[in-house]
Design a protein around this motif. Structure first.
Motif, PDB file in Angstrom:
ATOM      1  N   ASP A 238     -30.354  -9.986  -8.240  1.00 35.11           N
ATOM      2  CA  ASP A 238     -30.826  -8.690  -8.696  1.00 35.11           C
ATOM      3  C   ASP A 238     -32.292  -8.622  -8.280  1.00 35.11           C
ATOM      4  O   ASP A 238     -33.196  -8.989  -9.032  1.00 35.11           O
ATOM      5  N   LEU A 239     -32.482  -8.182  -7.050  1.00 30.92           N
ATOM      6  CA  LEU A 239     -33.833  -8.253  -6.484  1.00 30.92           C
ATOM      7  C   LEU A 239     -34.817  -7.370  -7.236  1.00 30.92           C
ATOM      8  O   LEU A 239     -35.975  -7.735  -7.422  1.00 30.92           O
ATOM      9  N   ALA A 240     -34.328  -6.198  -7.692  1.00 29.68           N
ATOM     10  CA  ALA A 240     -35.228  -5.273  -8.384  1.00 29.68           C
ATOM     11  C   ALA A 240     -35.839  -5.950  -9.614  1.00 29.68           C
ATOM     12  O   ALA A 240     -37.020  -5.798  -9.896  1.00 29.68           O
ATOM     13  N   ASN A 241     -35.012  -6.724 -10.307  1.00 26.55           N
ATOM     14  CA  ASN A 241     -35.520  -7.387 -11.521  1.00 26.55           C
ATOM     15  C   ASN A 241     -35.891  -8.851 -11.292  1.00 26.55           C
ATOM     16  O   ASN A 241     -36.169  -9.572 -12.238  1.00 26.55           O
ATOM     17  N   SER A 242     -35.837  -9.269 -10.040  1.00 22.24           N
ATOM     18  CA  SER A 242     -36.127 -10.663  -9.676  1.00 22.24           C
ATOM     19  C   SER A 242     -35.308 -11.671 -10.494  1.00 22.24           C
ATOM     20  O   SER A 242     -35.840 -12.590 -11.110  1.00 22.24           O
ATOM     21  N   ILE A 243     -34.008 -11.433 -10.533  1.00 20.82           N
ATOM     22  CA  ILE A 243     -33.124 -12.352 -11.264  1.00 20.82           C
ATOM     23  C   ILE A 243     -32.065 -12.898 -10.305  1.00 20.82           C
ATOM     24  O   ILE A 243     -31.458 -12.136  -9.556  1.00 20.82           O
ATOM     25  N   VAL A 244     -31.876 -14.192 -10.335  1.00 20.44           N
ATOM     26  CA  VAL A 244     -30.768 -14.775  -9.566  1.00 20.44           C
ATOM     27  C   VAL A 244     -29.856 -15.498 -10.546  1.00 20.44           C
ATOM     28  O   VAL A 244     -30.328 -16.264 -11.389  1.00 20.44           O
ATOM     29  N   THR A 245     -28.557 -15.204 -10.445  1.00 15.96           N
ATOM     30  CA  THR A 245     -27.606 -15.866 -11.334  1.00 15.96           C
ATOM     31  C   THR A 245     -26.835 -16.905 -10.529  1.00 15.96           C
ATOM     32  O   THR A 245     -26.354 -16.609  -9.434  1.00 15.96           O
ATOM     33  N   PHE A 246     -26.740 -18.085 -11.057  1.00 18.47           N
ATOM     34  CA  PHE A 246     -26.025 -19.160 -10.358  1.00 18.47           C
ATOM     35  C   PHE A 246     -24.734 -19.503 -11.088  1.00 18.47           C
ATOM     36  O   PHE A 246     -24.726 -19.642 -12.311  1.00 18.47           O
ATOM     37  N   LEU A 247     -23.700 -19.632 -10.297  1.00 20.12           N
ATOM     38  CA  LEU A 247     -22.423 -20.017 -10.868  1.00 20.12           C
ATOM     39  C   LEU A 247     -21.928 -21.278 -10.159  1.00 20.12           C
ATOM     40  O   LEU A 247     -21.453 -21.230  -9.028  1.00 20.12           O
ATOM     41  N   PRO A 248     -22.048 -22.425 -10.797  1.00 14.00           N
ATOM     42  CA  PRO A 248     -21.582 -23.652 -10.135  1.00 14.00           C
ATOM     43  C   PRO A 248     -20.049 -23.676 -10.048  1.00 14.00           C
ATOM     44  O   PRO A 248     -19.362 -23.191 -10.956  1.00 14.00           O
ATOM     45  N   LEU A 249     -19.561 -24.202  -8.939  1.00 13.61           N
ATOM     46  CA  LEU A 249     -18.106 -24.321  -8.764  1.00 13.61           C
ATOM     47  C   LEU A 249     -17.728 -25.792  -8.886  1.00 13.61           C
ATOM     48  O   LEU A 249     -18.511 -26.666  -8.552  1.00 13.61           O
TER      49      LEU A 249
END
Ligand SMILES: C[S@@+](CC[C@H](N)C(=O)[O-])C[C@H]1O[C@@H](n2cnc3c(N)ncnc32)[C@H](O)[C@@H]1O
Ligand SMILES: [Zn+2]
Length: 564
Positions: free
Chosen positions: A12-23
């Motif tokens: 979410d570049l606008a809010n500078s958020i990166v969500t990580f989902l480990p597999l």
């Protein structure tokens, strides 16, 4: 089996958020391990970076692929902040640059699964998780590197190896088990050696830099945190045969004699040392390659010599060059300190060094003269087989117990006006925590004889108190009675690795609880949450060899009273 990956779910570049989902291995989302990194502008040029986890309850971690939350909070965030603001090129190669990363990840998962049980049966004092997964990672790296070498050089047989300074021998065990003929050599055998079975060949012997310690039939010489053997690795490989290669993962800084002394302040000491070990490889006639392993250790850079810079016909000439180079290093280090520069942060060294280990020094009195004459480096002194332990562990038990009791009584002295204010805290029960005294104050109350005995041990009083971690807390030279109720509440003690805080099941209830026996109000913990026995009826037989009882239960460190 698919390679596990940390897959970015969304940016979410606008809010500078990166969500990580480990597999996981089956490419299924590990829902409990979802996390977000958020960057927020505080004002103008000031930014904050935060970590959010979806649910910390079921968080799974192995300390490598799935990190611990405390590590992410305490280490990762500050690293991210540092990396995003610094503007210098990394001093090191990128991770796994010499091998195929996808193959690596796949094999790593398989081997991790295969050798997972080693963690449960680890008999050494070191942190099993760190060791097992790190050695699995190093083995994986070598296996992939060797597979690629076989296909490049069209080799049919799996490469043979010798691991010099193999320590616990786990790397040797894994590589042998994966079909590579080889062996490990170490000046000191470890308990765990007996557990591997006959296919894992481990020899107790001191390596000396001379013609007796060459390995002409071996394809690869390995040095994994090989300490004083590290600079010798390229020399030994180069002289073993023209086709012999080496892999070295340097950690503590040693030259051919002893401590490696820093020459410049422009580079970090680590970078400078790596450059030195690389230079040794260059001088020995190797094309030295560098790579960075994917391991939790802070020392991750390995140096590899897989091919030579000269044709076989020039061997004699190059060997003269090697001899000259080693001689030149001699004059460089003459007169300098011979104490080792130990990597104290690295738990790998816990079972490797005593604090006053004599290594690689110029005292030749212990090496038989016939060895000296042949040596490539007259005066090289291998470390002693039995390292002298002077950390109070060898003081007589009754002396330790008596001193512990004396100091505890001093702290619990109820007539004292300097009582710890914690005792008046109504929210806690009235279990007496006593007062806090400086080491100096404690020393003033001890007999001269006791102090003298302690002084003969390195660390003295402080070491004795720290060793009795169950009873005392020593912070900034202040000693107090450890309040285990507080330990439960503040279980995020940053400096102690998680595994070290939990006593392994085989040492649970194998010793009597000091508080149960000695404290006027008994133990502050209920019997079921105290790892020590509350009463003789709770005592279980210890599986640890007697001489090692001092270092267990792990994490609760050597405690005071053995009433068995
Ligand atoms: C830091 S430990 C590393 C052990 C192991 N390679 C690992 O990574 O867990 C260094 C090891 O080198 C061994 N060592 C040091 N000098 C040696 C020598 N001259 N000959 C044989 N072993 C030596 C020590 O006994 C110790 O086990
Ligand atoms: Zn207890």
């Amino acid at each position: 089996m698919a390679a596990p990956a940390i897959c970015s779910l969304g940016k979410d570049l606008a809010n500078s958020i990166v969500t990580f989902l480990p597999l996981d291995e089956a490419n299924q989302a590990k829902k409990n391990n979802i996390y977000q990194i958020r960057l927020k502008r505080v004002q103008d040029d000031e930014w904050s970076i935060s970590l959010f986890t979806l649910c910390s309850e079921g968080w799974e971690c192995d300390g490598v692929v799935y990190p611990k939350i405390t590590w992410m909070k305490n280490e990762l965030l500050s690293k991210l902040a540092k990396w995003s603001t610094e503007d210098k090129k990394s001093e090191f190669k990128s991770t796994l640059s010499l091998i195929a990363v996808d193959k690596y990840s796949q094999l790593y998962q398989c081997l991790k699964e295969k050798y997972r049980d080693m963690v449960k049966v680890w008999p050494e004092v070191t942190d099993p998780e760190k060791f097992v997964y790190e050695d699995v990672a190093i083995a994986t790296y070598l296996l992939i590197l060797w597979e690629e070498e076989r296909s490049q050089k069209q080799l049919r047989e799996k490469q043979s190896f010798v691991d010099l300074g193999c320590g616990n021998g786990l790397l040797v065990h894994i590589l042998s088990n994966e079909g590579h003929p080889g062996r490990g050599i170490d000046v000191r055998r470890r308990k765990i050696w007996d557990m591997y079975g006959p296919q894992t060949i481990l020899e107790e012997s001191a390596i000396l830099p001379n013609d007796d310690y060459l390995f002409p039939d071996t394809d690869w010489i390995i040095g994994n945190h090989s300490d004083e053997l590290t600079p010798w690795l390229p020399v030994i490989a180069s002289r073993s045969s023209y086709s012999c290669c080496y892999f070295v993962l340097p950690c503590c800084f040693f030259n051919f004699y002893g401590k490696y002394n820093r020459k410049s302040t422009k580079k970090t000491q680590y970078r400078e040392y790596l450059d030195f070990v690389k230079e040794v490889g260059d001088q020995c006639g190797f094309n030295v390659e560098e790579d960075c392993l994917r391991i939790p250790s802070t020392k991750r850079v390995c140096l590899i010599g897989m091919s030579r810079t000269y044709p076989p016909t020039q061997e004699k000439l190059i060997d003269e060059q090697r001899t000259l180079y080693i001689k030149s290093q001699h004059t460089d280090s003459l007169g300098l300190s011979s104490k080792s520069s130990l990597d104290q942060d690295d738990s790998r060294h816990l079972d490797c060094h005593a604090s006053d280990t004599q290594v690689g020094n110029l005292d030749s009195s212990l090496v038989p003269p016939e060895k000296l004459t042949e040596s490539w480096m007259p005066g090289f002194q291998p470390r002693e087989k039995e390292e002298r332990i002077r950390n109070c562990a060898l003081l007589p038990r009754d002396f330790i117990d008596k001193t512990v009791l004396q100091v505890a009584k001093l702290l619990l002295d109820s007539n004292s006006e300097e009582k710890d204010p914690r005792i008046n805290d109504q929210s806690k029960s009235v279990w007496d925590t006593g007062r806090s005294l400086t080491l100096r104050e404690v020393a003033e109350h001890l007999e001269v004889d006791t102090l003298q005995k302690l002084k003969n041990e390195c660390g003295g009083l402080q070491t004795l108190l720290r060793n009795n971690h169950q009873v005392f807390e020593v912070i900034n030279s202040n000693v107090s009675i450890r309040d285990w109720r507080q330990e439960v509440h503040t279980n995020t003690n940053k400096r102690r690795p998680e595994a070290k805080r939990t006593a392994p099941s085989d040492v649970l209830k194998t010793r009597l609880c000091w508080f149960y026996v000695n404290h006027p109000s008994g133990c502050p913990r209920a019997a079921e949450s105290c790892p020590y026995a509350h009463g003789a009826e709770e005592l279980r037989p210890s599986l640890m060899p007697r001489k090692n009882r001092n270092s267990a239960p792990d994490g609760y460190c050597s405690s005071s009273l053995v009433l068995m």
